[in-house]
Design a protein around this motif. Structure first.
Motif, PDB file in Angstrom:
ATOM      1  N   SER A  84     -13.318   2.833  -7.144  1.00 12.50           N
ATOM      2  CA  SER A  84     -12.838   3.822  -7.564  1.00 12.50           C
ATOM      3  C   SER A  84     -13.141   4.652  -8.414  1.00 12.50           C
ATOM      4  CB  SER A  84     -11.303   2.798  -8.465  1.00 12.50           C
ATOM      5  OG  SER A  84     -11.838   2.034  -9.231  1.00 12.50           O
ATOM      6  N   ASP A 326       0.569  -0.284  -4.704  1.00 10.14           N
ATOM      7  CA  ASP A 326      -0.229  -1.040  -3.923  1.00 10.14           C
ATOM      8  C   ASP A 326      -1.045  -1.828  -4.397  1.00 10.14           C
ATOM      9  OD1 ASP A 326      -0.901  -3.105  -2.039  1.00 10.14           O
ATOM     10  OD2 ASP A 326      -1.561  -1.076  -0.532  1.00 10.14           O
ATOM     11  N   THR A 327      -0.769  -2.933  -5.346  1.00  9.30           N
ATOM     12  CA  THR A 327      -2.272  -3.663  -6.050  1.00  9.30           C
ATOM     13  C   THR A 327      -2.278  -4.778  -4.635  1.00  9.30           C
ATOM     14  OG1 THR A 327      -0.067  -6.003  -5.923  1.00  9.30           O
ATOM     15  CG2 THR A 327      -1.052  -4.169  -7.758  1.00  9.30           C
ATOM     16  N   THR A 328      -2.087  -4.964  -3.416  1.00  9.00           N
ATOM     17  CA  THR A 328      -3.085  -5.227  -2.460  1.00  9.00           C
ATOM     18  C   THR A 328      -3.948  -4.367  -0.777  1.00  9.00           C
ATOM     19  OG1 THR A 328      -1.950  -4.540  -0.497  1.00  9.00           O
ATOM     20  CG2 THR A 328      -0.866  -6.695  -1.626  1.00  9.00           C
ATOM     21  N   SER A 329      -4.684  -3.091  -1.713  1.00 11.02           N
ATOM     22  CA  SER A 329      -5.564  -2.601  -1.807  1.00 11.02           C
ATOM     23  C   SER A 329      -7.026  -2.704  -2.123  1.00 11.02           C
ATOM     24  CB  SER A 329      -5.131  -0.802  -1.798  1.00 11.02           C
ATOM     25  OG  SER A 329      -5.685  -0.937  -3.899  1.00 11.02           O
ATOM     26  N   PRO A 330      -7.987  -2.531  -1.130  1.00 14.91           N
ATOM     27  CA  PRO A 330      -9.120  -2.982  -2.268  1.00 14.91           C
ATOM     28  C   PRO A 330      -9.904  -3.028  -3.132  1.00 14.91           C
ATOM     29  CG  PRO A 330      -9.437  -1.901   0.313  1.00 14.91           C
ATOM     30  CD  PRO A 330      -8.141  -1.481   0.209  1.00 14.91           C
ATOM     31  N   GLN A 331      -8.957  -1.638  -3.777  1.00 11.30           N
ATOM     32  CA  GLN A 331      -9.250  -0.908  -5.039  1.00 11.30           C
ATOM     33  C   GLN A 331      -8.966  -2.472  -5.928  1.00 11.30           C
ATOM     34  OE1 GLN A 331      -8.173   0.835  -3.325  1.00 11.30           O
ATOM     35  NE2 GLN A 331      -9.880   2.637  -3.453  1.00 11.30           N
TER      36      GLN A 331
END
Length: 376
Positions: A84, A326-331
């Motif tokens: 990020s 979206d807490t399933t993103s790569p970040q």
């Protein structure tokens, strides 16, 4: 504190800049910038003063400025991955972190080459009895794949540059020296997990991204204050790390063995494979921070404090999910993790020097970050 009444001139090897100023007794911090455009009236606010710099300053291309200015506080959202964007410092100047190229003539009198170190006198280097055996080991490593890649190194360089500007925090952790006997996937996992826990606490507390570097996948060599070790009247060569000789106090174990470099290379490759799998394969998912707990978390006062902290992070994640983040993103599920070791054994480092196909520059591909100790 610097008192400025009229004007002063800042100079370096690239150019000179004339800065006019009318304020007195202002607190400054020294910062180094490249290619700084100044389009309009700029304001810098901090707890000491407010400075106004007018648009009369002119900058040349690829020039550098030693700006004496008050530092602002950096602000960044809580993000677990260095992929990020870093938080931006609250100043009106835009900064470019690319430094001008340094030519060989500015750093040494003779042209550099991968084996130019042999013309000098390195310290802490072992002496190998069988030179043919040494060359065989070096050639095996030279024909092997790089352990890290130039793009990964440049990624770390960019992140370290931002750390120097106060836009990140550098965390390095690991063993004093790796060994062949203690190597296993659980040991690598636990070291990785501890660094993740520390990085999460630092990120939450500082609101800054944390650059995570493991002192592993190559940290085998040890500098020694004395060349020999004596026990019960018996003197043998000092233990210099498994990449050179072994810790057992015997003449066969303490013999400098070049084949140990090949073994260290293969163990480093395995360690890096494990770390890459953990950092990008879901283990670093921030929603699993409770699963990162080690025994100390369950049985110590510090562990109790960590559980309370983890509960706060869980609450924050639930809130973000509730508002549509979206807490399933790569970040949130992946993180950058780099490796470092001391550049001590140059017989091992030289065959891992490779030319980057995209830039034509030389990189030591044994680790993302190489460092040199005081005794080395």
């Amino acid at each position: 504190r610097i008192s400025i009444e009229k004007s002063f001139r800042c100079s370096n090897r690239f150019h000179k800049i004339h800065i006019k100023h009318q304020r007195e007794a202002i607190s400054y911090k020294t910062c180094f910038f490249y290619n700084i455009p100044l389009k309009a009236l700029e304001h810098f606010d901090n707890k000491f003063s407010r400075i106004k710099i007018k648009n009369s300053m002119k900058f040349t291309g690829l020039a550098s400025l030693m700006a004496l200015m008050a530092g602002g506080e950096s602000v960044s959202a809580f993000v677990p991955s260095s992929r990020s964007s870093f938080g931006k410092v609250k100043t009106a100047l835009s900064m470019v972190s690319t430094s001008p190229p340094v030519t060989a003539s500015s750093t040494s009198e003779e042209e550099w080459s991968p084996d130019s170190w042999r013309k000098k006198t390195p310290f802490q280097m072992p002496v190998y009895e069988d030179q043919e055996e040494l060359q065989e080991a070096v050639e095996k490593i030279r024909k092997s794949s790089p352990l890290v890649f130039a793009g990964e190194v440049r990624n770390l360089q960019d992140q370290l540059a931002k750390c120097t500007m106060g836009e990140g925090f550098l965390l390095i952790g690991g063993d004093c020296a790796e060994s062949f006997d203690e190597f296993n996937i659980l040991h690598v996992r636990d070291t990785f997990r501890v660094i993740l826990q520390m990085a999460l606490v630092l990120t939450f507390g500082s609101a800054l991204p944390v650059v995570k570097v493991g002192r592993m996948a190559g940290q085998f060599a040890k500098p020694r204050s004395e060349p020999d070790e004596t026990i019960d009247g018996v003197s043998l060569p000092s233990y210099r790390g498994d990449i050179i000789n072994l810790e057992e106090f015997s003449s066969s174990a303490r013999k400098n063995n070049p084949e140990n470099m090949v073994r260290a290379y293969h163990q480093s490759a395995q360690t890096l494979n494990i770390l890459r799998a953990f950092s990008t394969g879901g283990y670093a998912d921030i929603s699993r921070l409770q699963a990162w707990n080690l025994d100390f978390v369950e049985n110590t006062e510090e562990g109790s404090r960590y559980r309370k902290f983890a509960t706060k992070v869980d609450e924050s994640l639930r809130f973000m999910k509730a508002i549509g983040v979206d807490t399933t993103s790569p970040q949130f599920q992946q993180t950058d993790f780099f490796t470092a070791h001391e550049c001590l054994l140059l017989e091992y480092e030289e065959p891992l020097l490779r030319v980057d196909s995209t830039t034509g520059q030389w990189y030591d591909t044994s680790a993302h970050l190489l460092w040199v100790g005081e005794r080395t």
